[in-house]
Design a protein around this motif. Sequence first.
Motif, short mmCIF file in Angstrom:
data_model
loop_
_atom_site.label_atom_id
_atom_site.label_comp_id
_atom_site.label_asym_id
_atom_site.label_seq_id
_atom_site.Cartn_x
_atom_site.Cartn_y
_atom_site.Cartn_z
N THR A 39 0.40 19.75 -22.57
CA THR A 39 1.05 19.00 -21.92
C THR A 39 0.16 18.72 -20.25
OG1 THR A 39 2.53 20.28 -21.16
CG2 THR A 39 3.02 19.36 -23.45
N PHE A 40 1.11 18.12 -19.90
CA PHE A 40 1.19 17.27 -18.32
C PHE A 40 2.09 18.69 -17.22
CE2 PHE A 40 1.88 15.47 -14.22
CZ PHE A 40 0.52 15.60 -13.52
N ARG A 41 2.93 19.69 -18.09
CA ARG A 41 3.45 20.02 -17.00
C ARG A 41 3.86 21.66 -17.52
NH1 ARG A 41 9.14 17.91 -16.93
NH2 ARG A 41 10.02 20.17 -17.08
N GLU A 42 2.04 22.22 -18.04
CA GLU A 42 1.72 23.28 -17.71
C GLU A 42 1.44 23.60 -15.54
OE1 GLU A 42 1.28 24.74 -19.98
OE2 GLU A 42 0.29 23.02 -21.51
N ASP A 43 1.56 24.79 -15.73
CA ASP A 43 2.15 25.03 -14.38
C ASP A 43 0.54 24.85 -13.51
OD1 ASP A 43 5.02 25.49 -14.35
OD2 ASP A 43 4.41 27.57 -14.68
N PHE A 44 -0.49 25.33 -13.87
CA PHE A 44 -1.95 25.23 -13.64
C PHE A 44 -2.32 24.38 -12.95
CE2 PHE A 44 -2.51 25.74 -18.37
CZ PHE A 44 -3.16 25.01 -18.62
N PHE A 45 -2.06 23.12 -13.98
CA PHE A 45 -1.93 21.16 -13.60
C PHE A 45 -2.15 21.08 -11.98
CE2 PHE A 45 -2.20 20.10 -18.47
CZ PHE A 45 -3.82 20.71 -18.36
N ARG A 46 -1.01 22.15 -11.55
CA ARG A 46 -0.54 21.37 -9.91
C ARG A 46 -1.55 21.83 -9.29
NH1 ARG A 46 4.76 25.19 -10.24
NH2 ARG A 46 3.72 25.78 -8.35
N GLY A 47 -2.81 23.02 -9.91
CA GLY A 47 -3.43 23.24 -8.59
C GLY A 47 -4.90 22.82 -9.17
N HIS A 48 -4.61 22.56 -10.69
CA HIS A 48 -6.21 22.70 -11.08
C HIS A 48 -6.22 21.18 -12.38
CE1 HIS A 48 -9.70 24.43 -13.65
NE2 HIS A 48 -9.52 25.03 -12.15
N PHE A 49 -6.93 20.81 -11.23
CA PHE A 49 -6.90 20.25 -9.82
C PHE A 49 -6.24 18.57 -10.10
CE2 PHE A 49 -11.56 21.21 -10.90
CZ PHE A 49 -10.99 22.63 -9.86
N PRO A 50 -5.45 18.78 -8.56
CA PRO A 50 -3.91 17.36 -8.74
C PRO A 50 -4.86 16.01 -8.40
CG PRO A 50 -3.74 19.00 -6.88
CD PRO A 50 -4.68 19.38 -7.38
N GLN A 51 -6.15 15.86 -8.65
CA GLN A 51 -6.16 14.50 -8.74
C GLN A 51 -7.33 14.45 -9.91
OE1 GLN A 51 -7.38 17.20 -6.82
NE2 GLN A 51 -9.88 17.15 -6.58
N GLU A 52 -7.05 15.38 -10.78
CA GLU A 52 -8.14 15.56 -12.48
C GLU A 52 -7.86 16.34 -12.87
OE1 GLU A 52 -12.59 14.95 -14.46
OE2 GLU A 52 -12.28 14.56 -12.04
N PRO A 53 -6.51 16.85 -13.35
CA PRO A 53 -5.61 17.60 -13.93
C PRO A 53 -7.11 18.29 -14.89
CG PRO A 53 -4.68 15.34 -14.78
CD PRO A 53 -5.31 15.54 -13.20
N VAL A 54 -6.81 19.56 -15.18
CA VAL A 54 -8.62 20.43 -16.15
C VAL A 54 -7.66 21.81 -16.74
CG1 VAL A 54 -10.49 21.06 -16.72
CG2 VAL A 54 -10.12 18.93 -15.55
N MET A 55 -7.72 22.02 -17.60
CA MET A 55 -7.30 23.81 -17.90
C MET A 55 -8.09 23.73 -17.76
SD MET A 55 -6.19 24.60 -22.12
CE MET A 55 -5.58 26.02 -22.12
N PRO A 56 -8.03 25.07 -17.06
CA PRO A 56 -8.95 26.46 -16.63
C PRO A 56 -9.78 26.51 -17.63
CG PRO A 56 -6.76 26.38 -15.49
CD PRO A 56 -6.71 25.34 -16.01
N GLY A 57 -11.41 26.89 -17.86
CA GLY A 57 -12.16 27.01 -18.78
C GLY A 57 -11.30 28.32 -19.20
N VAL A 58 -10.98 29.61 -17.98
CA VAL A 58 -10.70 30.62 -18.56
C VAL A 58 -9.56 30.30 -19.57
CG1 VAL A 58 -12.37 32.05 -16.27
CG2 VAL A 58 -10.16 31.47 -15.93
N LEU A 59 -8.88 30.39 -19.07
CA LEU A 59 -7.52 30.09 -19.44
C LEU A 59 -7.58 29.76 -21.35
CD1 LEU A 59 -4.73 28.77 -17.31
CD2 LEU A 59 -5.22 31.09 -17.87
N THR A 60 -8.70 28.73 -21.71
CA THR A 60 -9.18 28.28 -22.69
C THR A 60 -9.54 29.99 -23.57
OG1 THR A 60 -9.55 26.08 -21.90
CG2 THR A 60 -10.66 26.96 -24.79
N ILE A 61 -10.31 30.75 -22.35
CA ILE A 61 -11.02 31.82 -23.47
C ILE A 61 -10.26 32.63 -23.67
CG2 ILE A 61 -12.59 33.26 -23.07
CD1 ILE A 61 -14.18 31.21 -23.62
N GLU A 62 -9.18 32.67 -22.63
CA GLU A 62 -7.41 33.70 -22.97
C GLU A 62 -7.11 33.45 -24.47
OE1 GLU A 62 -4.26 35.81 -23.70
OE2 GLU A 62 -6.81 36.19 -21.75
N ALA A 63 -7.06 31.50 -24.49
CA ALA A 63 -6.82 31.33 -25.87
C ALA A 63 -7.25 31.65 -26.82
CB ALA A 63 -6.23 29.78 -25.65
#
Length: 140
Positions: A39-63
């Motif tokens: 969801t857009f409410r994920e904390d990491f989207f505030r800084g990754h990246f504000p203009q184009e929100p993308v889930m960090p790859g390292v968090l995908t691997i962690e999941a």
Amino acid sequence: MLGIKEIEEIIPHRHPFLLIDYIEDYKPGEYAVGYKCVTFREDFFRGHFPQEPVMPGVLTIEALAQVGAVAILSQEGFKGKTAFFGGINKCRFKGKVVPGDKLKLETKIIKQKGPMGIGQAIASVDGKVVAKAELTFMVG
């Protein structure tokens, strides 16, 4: 199927670092299939990246690792323990994960010797692979 409460009984992760919403299917010591509803409410989207929100790859691997941990730690001998990363090999990112995606997380245990092993992990959105890796784990 396992919901959040059942997942929390198996792995030690908690909000905000529990990155799976439910487990659709699993077999202890063999595999697990889970999902994260991004969801857009994920904390990491505030800084990754504000203009184009993308889930960090390292968090995908962690999941993916957390889904693998469900498969490993649901075995009778490992209940109450923690699965730690031992390594990440053959990791490839093939697409972006963005708000609104339903991230499918599949981890199959391909090798295990005692408390160590390797999981083959694939993350996908709508049938398209977005990341894959071999994850080495150590249970402690």
